[in-house]
Design a protein around this motif. Structure first.
Motif, PDB file in Angstrom:
ATOM      1  N   GLU A   5       0.882  -1.179   0.000  1.00 48.77           N
ATOM      2  CA  GLU A   5       0.000   0.000   0.000  1.00 48.77           C
ATOM      3  C   GLU A   5       0.914   1.222   0.000  1.00 48.77           C
ATOM      4  OE1 GLU A   5      -3.555   0.975   0.234  1.00 48.77           O
ATOM      5  OE2 GLU A   5      -2.389   2.827   0.139  1.00 48.77           O
ATOM      6  N   GLN A  10      -3.177   4.432   5.419  1.00 52.16           N
ATOM      7  CA  GLN A  10      -3.889   3.165   5.196  1.00 52.16           C
ATOM      8  C   GLN A  10      -3.141   1.995   5.851  1.00 52.16           C
ATOM      9  OE1 GLN A  10      -6.951   3.430   4.299  1.00 52.16           O
ATOM     10  NE2 GLN A  10      -7.108   2.962   2.137  1.00 52.16           N
ATOM     11  N   GLY A  32       4.653   0.997  -0.658  1.00 47.74           N
ATOM     12  CA  GLY A  32       5.215   0.969  -2.004  1.00 47.74           C
ATOM     13  C   GLY A  32       4.126   1.072  -3.047  1.00 47.74           C
ATOM     14  N   ASP A  33       4.566   1.028  -4.298  1.00 42.86           N
ATOM     15  CA  ASP A  33       3.677   1.213  -5.442  1.00 42.86           C
ATOM     16  C   ASP A  33       3.412  -0.154  -6.077  1.00 42.86           C
ATOM     17  OD1 ASP A  33       2.521   1.864  -7.920  1.00 42.86           O
ATOM     18  OD2 ASP A  33       3.654   3.734  -8.015  1.00 42.86           O
ATOM     19  N   VAL A  34       2.143  -0.472  -6.303  1.00 47.35           N
ATOM     20  CA  VAL A  34       1.834  -1.777  -6.906  1.00 47.35           C
ATOM     21  C   VAL A  34       2.316  -1.869  -8.357  1.00 47.35           C
ATOM     22  CG1 VAL A  34      -0.083  -2.411  -5.397  1.00 47.35           C
ATOM     23  CG2 VAL A  34      -0.531  -1.004  -7.408  1.00 47.35           C
ATOM     24  N   ARG A  53      -7.926  -5.609  -4.137  1.00 46.81           N
ATOM     25  CA  ARG A  53      -9.328  -5.190  -4.023  1.00 46.81           C
ATOM     26  C   ARG A  53      -9.422  -3.667  -4.097  1.00 46.81           C
ATOM     27  NH1 ARG A  53     -13.383  -5.680   1.139  1.00 46.81           N
ATOM     28  NH2 ARG A  53     -12.008  -4.035   1.881  1.00 46.81           N
TER      29      ARG A  53
HETATM   30  C1  LIG Z   1     -10.338   2.228  -2.246  1.00 50.19           C
HETATM   31  S1  LIG Z   1      -8.842   1.949  -1.389  1.00 50.19           S
HETATM   32  C2  LIG Z   1      -8.911   0.200  -1.145  1.00 50.19           C
HETATM   33  C3  LIG Z   1      -8.116  -0.225   0.052  1.00 50.19           C
HETATM   34  C4  LIG Z   1      -8.113  -1.734   0.317  1.00 50.19           C
HETATM   35  N1  LIG Z   1      -7.473  -2.448  -0.772  1.00 50.19           N
HETATM   36  C5  LIG Z   1      -9.489  -2.258   0.531  1.00 50.19           C
HETATM   37  O1  LIG Z   1      -9.985  -3.040  -0.249  1.00 50.19           O
HETATM   38  O2  LIG Z   1     -10.110  -1.863   1.539  1.00 50.19           O
HETATM   39  C6  LIG Z   1      -7.648   2.131  -2.670  1.00 50.19           C
HETATM   40  C7  LIG Z   1      -6.246   2.063  -2.127  1.00 50.19           C
HETATM   41  O3  LIG Z   1      -5.326   1.904  -3.200  1.00 50.19           O
HETATM   42  C8  LIG Z   1      -4.136   2.574  -2.827  1.00 50.19           C
HETATM   43  N2  LIG Z   1      -3.383   2.805  -4.062  1.00 50.19           N
HETATM   44  C9  LIG Z   1      -3.781   3.482  -5.151  1.00 50.19           C
HETATM   45  N3  LIG Z   1      -2.821   3.453  -6.093  1.00 50.19           N
HETATM   46  C10 LIG Z   1      -1.791   2.734  -5.579  1.00 50.19           C
HETATM   47  C11 LIG Z   1      -0.515   2.353  -6.077  1.00 50.19           C
HETATM   48  N4  LIG Z   1      -0.121   2.714  -7.302  1.00 50.19           N
HETATM   49  N5  LIG Z   1       0.290   1.593  -5.290  1.00 50.19           N
HETATM   50  C12 LIG Z   1      -0.105   1.235  -4.048  1.00 50.19           C
HETATM   51  N6  LIG Z   1      -1.306   1.561  -3.516  1.00 50.19           N
HETATM   52  C13 LIG Z   1      -2.148   2.307  -4.281  1.00 50.19           C
HETATM   53  C14 LIG Z   1      -4.640   3.849  -2.151  1.00 50.19           C
HETATM   54  O4  LIG Z   1      -3.652   4.419  -1.313  1.00 50.19           O
HETATM   55  C15 LIG Z   1      -5.830   3.333  -1.377  1.00 50.19           C
HETATM   56  O5  LIG Z   1      -5.490   2.976  -0.072  1.00 50.19           O
END
Ligand SMILES: C[S@@+](CC[C@H](N)C(=O)[O-])C[C@H]1O[C@@H](n2cnc3c(N)ncnc32)[C@H](O)[C@@H]1O
Length: 209
Positions: A5, A10, A32-34, A53
């Protein structure tokens, strides 16, 4: 279990929830970045399952994320995607002004280069990443007046719009129009014949052996 994340906030919340469930010792969160995941070399191709998700909808190139997940799991391992298809939301009888606000909300995704209907692309993304699709389904969120949780369902829809109100107004709708539609939505939720259908898309695939 390893979570990736980019937001420190978060990560703190994930660790708080894990601790509340006595699961902090089985969870590691890495910032980190996915799109460039912080895996160690010796971890690649070792995970049994990779799950994302509500993340792909925030990323202009979701296929790159799914490819990273495919590389992370072992041969025979499973990749699970769950994400939104906002065009699948149905409310009936339609609350006044809501459909134009919901359309404008989806256009805010287009403007950021993201896909508001990525949920319907999950099987295709798995296939394009070289995986073998095995399951495609929906997880139902919705209900009707009289359900104990229905107020939360309606408030959740309203809060999604409310959080994006600044972006929505850039599509041409006025703030007053959005606010009026949100007020109408909350009132609508109190009507005895109101109903909501929404499915979170869910798809699974395995890495070829
Ligand atoms: C709607 S939230 C969902 C959080 C969690 N996965 C869930 O299902 O409850 C979207 C998350 O994606 C993360 N996010 C968006 N782009 C990202 C990236 N490139 N790398 C890592 N995290 C990312 C955001 O920081 C945010 O916490």
């Amino acid at each position: 279990m390893l979570g990736i994340e980019r937001s420190g906030e978060q990560i703190a919340e994930a660790m708080r929830q894990a601790a509340a469930d006595n699961e902090a010792d089985i969870l590691e969160m890495r910032q980190g970045d996915v799109l460039d995941p912080p895996f160690r070399d010796d971890e690649m191709g070792q995970f049994d399952v990779a799950h994302a998700r509500f993340v792909l909808e925030h990323i202009p190139d979701p296929l790159e994320v799914v490819r990273n997940m495919a590389r992370a799991v072992r041969p025979g391992g499973r990749v699970i995607l769950s994400d939104d298809d906002y065009n699948g939301l149905r409310l009936w009888p339609e609350p006044p002004g809501f459909s134009s606000v919901w359309n404008a909300y989806q256009r805010t995704y287009d403007r950021h280069g993201n896909d508001p209907i990525v949920g319907r692309r999950l099987v295709q993304l798995l296939h394009q990443a070289g995986l073998l699709p095995r399951r495609n389904t929906l997880v139902f969120f919705g209900g009707c007046a009289g359900d104990p949780d229905f107020e939360d369902v309606v408030r959740n829809i309203a809060s999604i719009v409310d959080e994006a109100i600044g972006d929505i107004t850039t599509t041409g709708l006025s703030r007053d129009a959005v606010t009026a539609a949100l007020d109408a939505l909350i009132d609508w939720g109190k009507s005895p014949d109101s109903a909501v259908w929404f499915g979170m898309s869910w798809a699974e695939a395995v890495r070829p052996v």
